[in-house]
Design an enzyme around this catalytic site. Structure first.
Site, mmCIF file in Angstrom:
data_model
loop_
_atom_site.group_PDB
_atom_site.id
_atom_site.type_symbol
_atom_site.label_atom_id
_atom_site.label_comp_id
_atom_site.label_asym_id
_atom_site.label_seq_id
_atom_site.Cartn_x
_atom_site.Cartn_y
_atom_site.Cartn_z
ATOM 1 N N LEU A 23 14.111 18.063 3.427
ATOM 2 C CA LEU A 23 15.325 18.595 2.799
ATOM 3 C C LEU A 23 15.229 18.533 1.276
ATOM 4 C CD1 LEU A 23 18.014 17.104 5.178
ATOM 5 C CD2 LEU A 23 17.645 19.535 4.688
ATOM 6 N N ASP A 151 -0.079 5.339 5.741
ATOM 7 C CA ASP A 151 -0.562 5.652 7.089
ATOM 8 C C ASP A 151 -2.058 5.934 7.011
ATOM 9 O OD1 ASP A 151 2.096 5.661 7.791
ATOM 10 O OD2 ASP A 151 2.259 7.853 7.964
ATOM 11 N N GLU A 153 -3.772 8.064 8.889
ATOM 12 C CA GLU A 153 -4.144 9.470 9.060
ATOM 13 C C GLU A 153 -3.755 10.376 7.893
ATOM 14 O OE1 GLU A 153 -2.250 7.590 11.023
ATOM 15 O OE2 GLU A 153 -0.629 8.718 11.969
ATOM 16 N N LYS A 191 17.591 -2.519 -4.311
ATOM 17 C CA LYS A 191 16.276 -3.124 -4.512
ATOM 18 C C LYS A 191 15.196 -2.080 -4.820
ATOM 19 C CE LYS A 191 17.050 -7.443 -4.080
ATOM 20 N NZ LYS A 191 16.850 -8.235 -5.306
ATOM 21 N N PRO A 194 10.521 -2.024 -2.698
ATOM 22 C CA PRO A 194 9.823 -1.099 -1.795
ATOM 23 C C PRO A 194 9.266 0.120 -2.546
ATOM 24 C CG PRO A 194 11.913 -1.771 -0.823
ATOM 25 C CD PRO A 194 11.901 -2.307 -2.233
ATOM 26 N N THR A 195 10.021 0.601 -3.527
ATOM 27 C CA THR A 195 9.547 1.752 -4.315
ATOM 28 C C THR A 195 8.291 1.362 -5.092
ATOM 29 O OG1 THR A 195 11.781 2.620 -4.514
ATOM 30 C CG2 THR A 195 10.191 3.360 -6.164
ATOM 31 N N CYS A 386 17.581 31.972 25.581
ATOM 32 C CA CYS A 386 16.295 31.875 26.271
ATOM 33 C C CYS A 386 16.484 31.316 27.682
ATOM 34 C CB CYS A 386 15.314 31.065 25.428
ATOM 35 S SG CYS A 386 13.608 31.471 25.846
ATOM 36 N N LEU A 387 16.192 30.029 27.924
ATOM 37 C CA LEU A 387 16.489 29.479 29.242
ATOM 38 C C LEU A 387 17.982 29.676 29.551
ATOM 39 C CD1 LEU A 387 15.659 27.858 31.750
ATOM 40 C CD2 LEU A 387 16.192 25.771 30.484
ATOM 41 N N HIS A 512 15.410 33.561 20.560
ATOM 42 C CA HIS A 512 15.942 32.368 19.887
ATOM 43 C C HIS A 512 16.538 32.779 18.548
ATOM 44 C CE1 HIS A 512 14.480 29.189 22.546
ATOM 45 N NE2 HIS A 512 13.413 29.948 22.742
ATOM 46 N N GLU A 514 18.631 31.420 16.873
ATOM 47 C CA GLU A 514 18.930 30.282 15.989
ATOM 48 C C GLU A 514 17.915 30.138 14.859
ATOM 49 O OE1 GLU A 514 18.007 30.085 19.167
ATOM 50 O OE2 GLU A 514 16.731 28.349 19.604
#
Ligand code: GLN
Length: 551
Positions: A23, A151, A153, A191, A194-195, A386-387, A512, A514
């Protein structure tokens, strides 16, 4: 821009997932578009699936389908809704896709006998992917790296975007890092640790962020910004506070207020005076959202209701329709399997409208059929997607056309009345990737039908993602029973839209829709569903709503 030099903005995330990186990136995209820049966006996902198409919605949320039939991450839905551009298959790539393509090249002998390695071959493949997006005539490519720094990966992606700045020049790349600044209630403090840790992590991988966007539940004070600026080695203006917003469409305004777009233009050496911002359209939208207060209750009869992200675009489309009508759409999740029980207790009566969204597999299907029947018999507005259309077909076949055992071949291999079935060319479903009808297809609408009036057109195009179709063998019987196939494929073979004359709104589509709704341009079918539901909610005769006249 005077001379075209594509600029790149890379978004990484730290501390925790689900901070709203997609976002935030989308909001920046919107701000740059409001400055008249041409923008495209891309998501690079570190997981190994070649695309999210085969992933369970419980795992991953909705699969967003692009015009060209890409099965992509749901963040692409945010991108399209915010920047109002259609994206494509190349707008999402995963580790799996990058590796498949490197491995295919290796098998073809493209690497001329070299040892194929993560660096440089995988990183080059990632960079090439990004370069291609930059060659599409856009001014800015915004790339979101999925996952969280730290992470395992994610490493090849971080390395690739690190190299990318060296390749295209410092002033052509900006790195934005999104972190969390938690508020600790016992000490009453926000706090920054963490940043700091997350930025340290990123720097250890060779990237110094240009901007740090801090997600928090309250504004970050100047003092705190100063601290982050000092410890993470960025100027004060580069610390951007992004507080939880009442609704997601406010985020671009929040970020603009914090100076994010202006600062980034500076980093990217784009003259802000050449690109003054025009936020009027977006401000109008945000005002519309704030004014959307007329209550209307819509039930979504689904299977994955414990993870509403599985129906993200459906929810957003309903909201967009609400903005149009000045209505606050209250969404109520109904587990499809519980519908028969609910019906015994009159449980669907309190809804003003229903949506039966898409889905796969048998679970809950009988509940969806029961809901479609209830809506039909009680003049309750219903949109089947759809369905959703397929269960409406089954319901008409069983209740109105005398085919008691009617079903979809997906759920009943041996039924005598497979009213929904695979088409001849689709019989092999052993390979679960890409065997579906995917992407945009045109449909011809019946002039003066409800759907034609809603769209204001008789040729429309919608995105698809399904294997089964309304079985042409039974179409006549269904039509004799009163069903109107109000939209068909251009060759007339496939049913794309259905409706029931005399019902205020009982409409299904094999597509779809949407995926095509935008906050300030609600999709016509959602707009009409919510319009009909509002009439019911406010005690007007829903038969009298003048479809097509709205908006
Ligand atoms: N399972 C159905 C099919 O494959 C519907 C798919 C969907 O709703 N997207 O045709």
């Amino acid at each position: 821009m005077s001379e075209r030099q594509t600029k790149y903005v890379f978004f990484t995330g730290g501390v925790a997932s689900s901070l709203g990186k997609g976002l935030t990136a989308s909001s920046l995209g919107r701000l740059l578009k409001c400055r008249g820049l041409k923008v495209t966006m891309c998501k690079l996902d570190p997981y190994i699936n070649v695309d999210p198409g085969t992933m369970n919605p419980f795992e991953h949320g909705e699969v967003f389908v692009t015009e060209d039939g890409g099965e992509t991450d749901l963040d692409l839905g945010h991108y399209e809704r915010f920047i109002d551009e259609n994206l494509h298959k190349g707008s999402n790539a995963t580790t799996g896709r990058i590796y498949s393509s490197v491995i295919a090249k290796e098998r073809r002998g493209d690497y001329l006998g070299k040892t194929v390695q993560v660096i440089p071959h995988i990183t080059d493949e990632i960079k090439n992917h990004i370069h291609k997006l930059g060659q599409t005539g856009v001014d800015v490519v915004i790339v979101e790296i999925g996952g969280t720094v730290g992470d395992i990966e994610i490493l090849p992606f971080i390395e690739a975007i690190r190299q990318f700045r060296r390749d295209v020049g410092r002033a052509n790349v900006a790195y934005v890092h999104l972190t969390l600044v938690p508020y600790l209630r016992p000490s009453g403090e926000q706090k920054t640790k963490p940043t700091q840790h997350s930025v340290t992590d990123l720097r250890s991988q060779g990237i110094q962020p240009d901007v740090i966007v801090c997600r928090s539940d309250r504004m970050i004070s100047e003092d705190l910004k100063r601290k982050i600026s000092l410890l993470c080695d960025v100027p004060m203006q580069a610390v951007v506070s992004c507080v939880d917003a009442d609704n997601i469409y406010q985020i671009p305004l929040v970020l603009h207020e914090e100076g994010l777009d202006t600062y980034l233009l500076d980093i990217l050496e784009i003259n802000a005076n050449d690109h003054p911002i025009d936020l009027s359209r977006w401000e109008h939208l945000v005002a519309q959202v704030a004014a959307a207060v007329r209550p209307v209750r819509i039930g979504i009869i689904g299977k994955y209701v414990d993870l509403p992200d599985a129906y993200l675009s459906v929810v957003e489309s309903l909201r967009h329709a609400g903005f149009h009508h000045g209505a606050k759409v209250e969404i109520e999740w109904v587990q499809a399997a519980t519908v028969p029980d609910l019906l015994e207790r009159d449980g669907l009566r309190s809804f003003d409208g229903l949506v039966i969204p898409g889905g796969f597999g048998e679970r809950g299907v009988e509940g969806k059929i029961a809901a479609a029947r209830f809506a039909r018999e009680h003049d309750l507005p219903l949109l089947g997607l759809c369905l959703g259309l397929q269960v409406m077909i089954i319901e008409v076949a069983r209740s109105l056309a005398g085919m008691d055992d009617a079903n979809s071949r997906e759920f009943a291999a041996t039924t005598r009345h497979p009213v929904v079935d695979l088409m001849d060319e689709q019989v092999d479903v052993s390979d679960k990737g890409g065997t579906m009808r995917l992407g945009s297809y045109d449909a011809r609408l019946l002039p003066d039908s409800q759907v034609a009036r809603a769209y204001g057109d008789v040729v429309v195009s919608e995105r698809h993602r399904h294997r089964y179709e309304v079985n042409p063998r039974f179409r006549e019987r269904l039509e004799e029973a009163g069903l109107v196939c109000s939209g068909v494929s251009p060759d007339g073979r496939l049913v794309e839209f259905i409706e029931l004359p005399g019902h205020p709104f009982w409409v299904g589509t094999q597509a779809h829709p949407e995926f095509k709704s935008r906050p300030d341009q609600p999709h016509p079918l959602f707009r009409e569903l919510v319009g009909a539901a509002l009439s019911r909610a406010e005690g007007r005769d829903p038969h009298l709503i003048d479809i097509g006249a709205v908006g």
